[in-house]
Motif scaffolding. Sequence first.
Motif, PDB file in Angstrom:
ATOM      1  N   ILE A  33     -48.450 -39.727 -15.225  1.00  0.00           N
ATOM      2  CA  ILE A  33     -49.715 -39.212 -15.759  1.00  0.00           C
ATOM      3  C   ILE A  33     -49.534 -37.879 -16.468  1.00  0.00           C
ATOM      4  CG2 ILE A  33     -51.132 -40.401 -14.047  1.00  0.00           C
ATOM      5  CD1 ILE A  33     -51.462 -37.550 -12.729  1.00  0.00           C
ATOM      6  N   CYS A  34     -48.464 -37.163 -16.156  1.00  0.00           N
ATOM      7  CA  CYS A  34     -48.209 -35.859 -16.765  1.00  0.00           C
ATOM      8  C   CYS A  34     -47.491 -36.022 -18.099  1.00  0.00           C
ATOM      9  CB  CYS A  34     -47.380 -34.996 -15.823  1.00  0.00           C
ATOM     10  SG  CYS A  34     -48.253 -34.602 -14.299  1.00  0.00           S
ATOM     11  N   GLY A  35     -47.687 -35.058 -18.973  1.00  0.00           N
ATOM     12  CA  GLY A  35     -47.090 -35.104 -20.296  1.00  0.00           C
ATOM     13  C   GLY A  35     -45.946 -34.125 -20.453  1.00  0.00           C
ATOM     14  N   VAL A  36     -45.451 -34.003 -21.688  1.00  0.00           N
ATOM     15  CA  VAL A  36     -44.309 -33.133 -21.964  1.00  0.00           C
ATOM     16  C   VAL A  36     -44.630 -31.668 -21.668  1.00  0.00           C
ATOM     17  CG1 VAL A  36     -43.205 -34.665 -23.630  1.00  0.00           C
ATOM     18  CG2 VAL A  36     -44.880 -33.011 -24.421  1.00  0.00           C
ATOM     19  N   ASN A  37     -45.892 -31.308 -21.717  1.00  0.00           N
ATOM     20  CA  ASN A  37     -46.265 -29.928 -21.395  1.00  0.00           C
ATOM     21  C   ASN A  37     -46.024 -29.587 -19.925  1.00  0.00           C
ATOM     22  OD1 ASN A  37     -48.398 -31.795 -20.894  1.00  0.00           O
ATOM     23  ND2 ASN A  37     -49.803 -30.091 -20.596  1.00  0.00           N
ATOM     24  N   GLU A  38     -45.779 -30.590 -19.096  1.00  0.00           N
ATOM     25  CA  GLU A  38     -45.549 -30.382 -17.658  1.00  0.00           C
ATOM     26  C   GLU A  38     -44.065 -30.389 -17.292  1.00  0.00           C
ATOM     27  OE1 GLU A  38     -48.104 -29.652 -15.906  1.00  0.00           O
ATOM     28  OE2 GLU A  38     -49.825 -30.734 -16.656  1.00  0.00           O
ATOM     29  N   LEU A  39     -43.184 -30.585 -18.264  1.00  0.00           N
ATOM     30  CA  LEU A  39     -41.749 -30.660 -17.974  1.00  0.00           C
ATOM     31  C   LEU A  39     -41.285 -29.459 -17.160  1.00  0.00           C
ATOM     32  CD1 LEU A  39     -40.253 -31.989 -21.324  1.00  0.00           C
ATOM     33  CD2 LEU A  39     -40.373 -33.195 -19.141  1.00  0.00           C
ATOM     34  N   GLY A  40     -40.528 -29.740 -16.111  1.00  0.00           N
ATOM     35  CA  GLY A  40     -39.980 -28.689 -15.268  1.00  0.00           C
ATOM     36  C   GLY A  40     -40.880 -28.242 -14.130  1.00  0.00           C
ATOM     37  N   ARG A  41     -42.151 -28.604 -14.183  1.00  0.00           N
ATOM     38  CA  ARG A  41     -43.067 -28.206 -13.111  1.00  0.00           C
ATOM     39  C   ARG A  41     -42.842 -29.072 -11.881  1.00  0.00           C
ATOM     40  NH1 ARG A  41     -49.206 -27.821 -14.105  1.00  0.00           N
ATOM     41  NH2 ARG A  41     -49.036 -26.534 -12.252  1.00  0.00           N
ATOM     42  N   LEU A  42     -43.111 -28.501 -10.724  1.00  0.00           N
ATOM     43  CA  LEU A  42     -43.101 -29.298  -9.504  1.00  0.00           C
ATOM     44  C   LEU A  42     -44.196 -30.350  -9.606  1.00  0.00           C
ATOM     45  CD1 LEU A  42     -42.650 -26.427  -6.920  1.00  0.00           C
ATOM     46  CD2 LEU A  42     -41.057 -28.327  -7.269  1.00  0.00           C
ATOM     47  N   LYS A  43     -43.894 -31.564  -9.185  1.00  0.00           N
ATOM     48  CA  LYS A  43     -44.887 -32.636  -9.260  1.00  0.00           C
ATOM     49  C   LYS A  43     -46.130 -32.309  -8.440  1.00  0.00           C
ATOM     50  CE  LYS A  43     -41.758 -36.438 -10.334  1.00  0.00           C
ATOM     51  NZ  LYS A  43     -41.159 -37.700  -9.874  1.00  0.00           N
ATOM     52  N   VAL A  44     -45.958 -31.651  -7.289  1.00  0.00           N
ATOM     53  CA  VAL A  44     -47.132 -31.327  -6.472  1.00  0.00           C
ATOM     54  C   VAL A  44     -48.099 -30.415  -7.221  1.00  0.00           C
ATOM     55  CG1 VAL A  44     -46.089 -31.720  -4.194  1.00  0.00           C
ATOM     56  CG2 VAL A  44     -45.901 -29.467  -5.249  1.00  0.00           C
ATOM     57  N   ASN A  45     -47.577 -29.473  -8.002  1.00  0.00           N
ATOM     58  CA  ASN A  45     -48.441 -28.557  -8.743  1.00  0.00           C
ATOM     59  C   ASN A  45     -49.088 -29.237  -9.945  1.00  0.00           C
ATOM     60  OD1 ASN A  45     -47.819 -26.514  -6.932  1.00  0.00           O
ATOM     61  ND2 ASN A  45     -46.149 -25.744  -8.181  1.00  0.00           N
ATOM     62  N   ALA A  46     -48.319 -30.057 -10.653  1.00  0.00           N
ATOM     63  CA  ALA A  46     -48.861 -30.760 -11.817  1.00  0.00           C
ATOM     64  C   ALA A  46     -49.948 -31.752 -11.404  1.00  0.00           C
ATOM     65  CB  ALA A  46     -47.736 -31.480 -12.560  1.00  0.00           C
ATOM     66  N   VAL A  47     -49.725 -32.478 -10.316  1.00  0.00           N
ATOM     67  CA  VAL A  47     -50.712 -33.456  -9.854  1.00  0.00           C
ATOM     68  C   VAL A  47     -51.924 -32.748  -9.246  1.00  0.00           C
ATOM     69  CG1 VAL A  47     -51.118 -35.401  -8.288  1.00  0.00           C
ATOM     70  CG2 VAL A  47     -48.998 -35.284  -9.614  1.00  0.00           C
ATOM     71  N   LYS A  48     -51.707 -31.643  -8.577  1.00  0.00           N
ATOM     72  CA  LYS A  48     -52.839 -30.849  -8.075  1.00  0.00           C
ATOM     73  C   LYS A  48     -53.760 -30.477  -9.236  1.00  0.00           C
ATOM     74  CE  LYS A  48     -54.097 -26.506  -5.837  1.00  0.00           C
ATOM     75  NZ  LYS A  48     -53.628 -25.309  -5.131  1.00  0.00           N
ATOM     76  N   ASP A  49     -53.191 -29.993 -10.325  1.00  0.00           N
ATOM     77  CA  ASP A  49     -53.997 -29.630 -11.492  1.00  0.00           C
ATOM     78  C   ASP A  49     -54.740 -30.839 -12.063  1.00  0.00           C
ATOM     79  OD1 ASP A  49     -53.154 -27.034 -11.202  1.00  0.00           O
ATOM     80  OD2 ASP A  49     -51.731 -27.097 -12.878  1.00  0.00           O
TER      81      ASP A  49
END
Length: 166
Positions: A64-80
Amino acid sequence: MCLAKVSFILAVKGYSTLESKKVLIVGLGSGGAPIAVELAKAGVGHFILMDFDRIELHNIARHICGVNELGRLKVNAVKDAILLKNPYAQVETYDIDMNKHLDILEKCVAESNLTIAATDEYASRYNINACLVKLGKVGLFGRAVTRAEGGDILRVRPGGPCYACL
């Protein structure tokens, strides 16, 4: 539309029944991440997210996350992503390898109304299952087989068959 109006609409449409529920999701890849967002859209009010991995380029096509999320922890990206759909949700995150922190896993399973195992390896599935059986809790196991050749879903509930039974 203001947040108060969104909250009122959700309450009127019956979403408030899920507002008090807490869901633990272990594994936030192409299975766990969209499940989290859909549950947020359904009105679930409390989430516990557990995954030690980061968003990588090979994840982007099916995540569900895009290229703007590269390198982020999945827990933080999915929380957002959850908070974009349900800004009133409470989200706890654990960026840990749950196989090395079974005490935290057990605490989180105990606190949740439902545990969703969306991991891609057997050790974590067996550890989640052991906690569910020990605590008499309900869990869902889901996975897709490599290259989407198939998949399976299993519900574990007290008194019924468990993941290890398979």
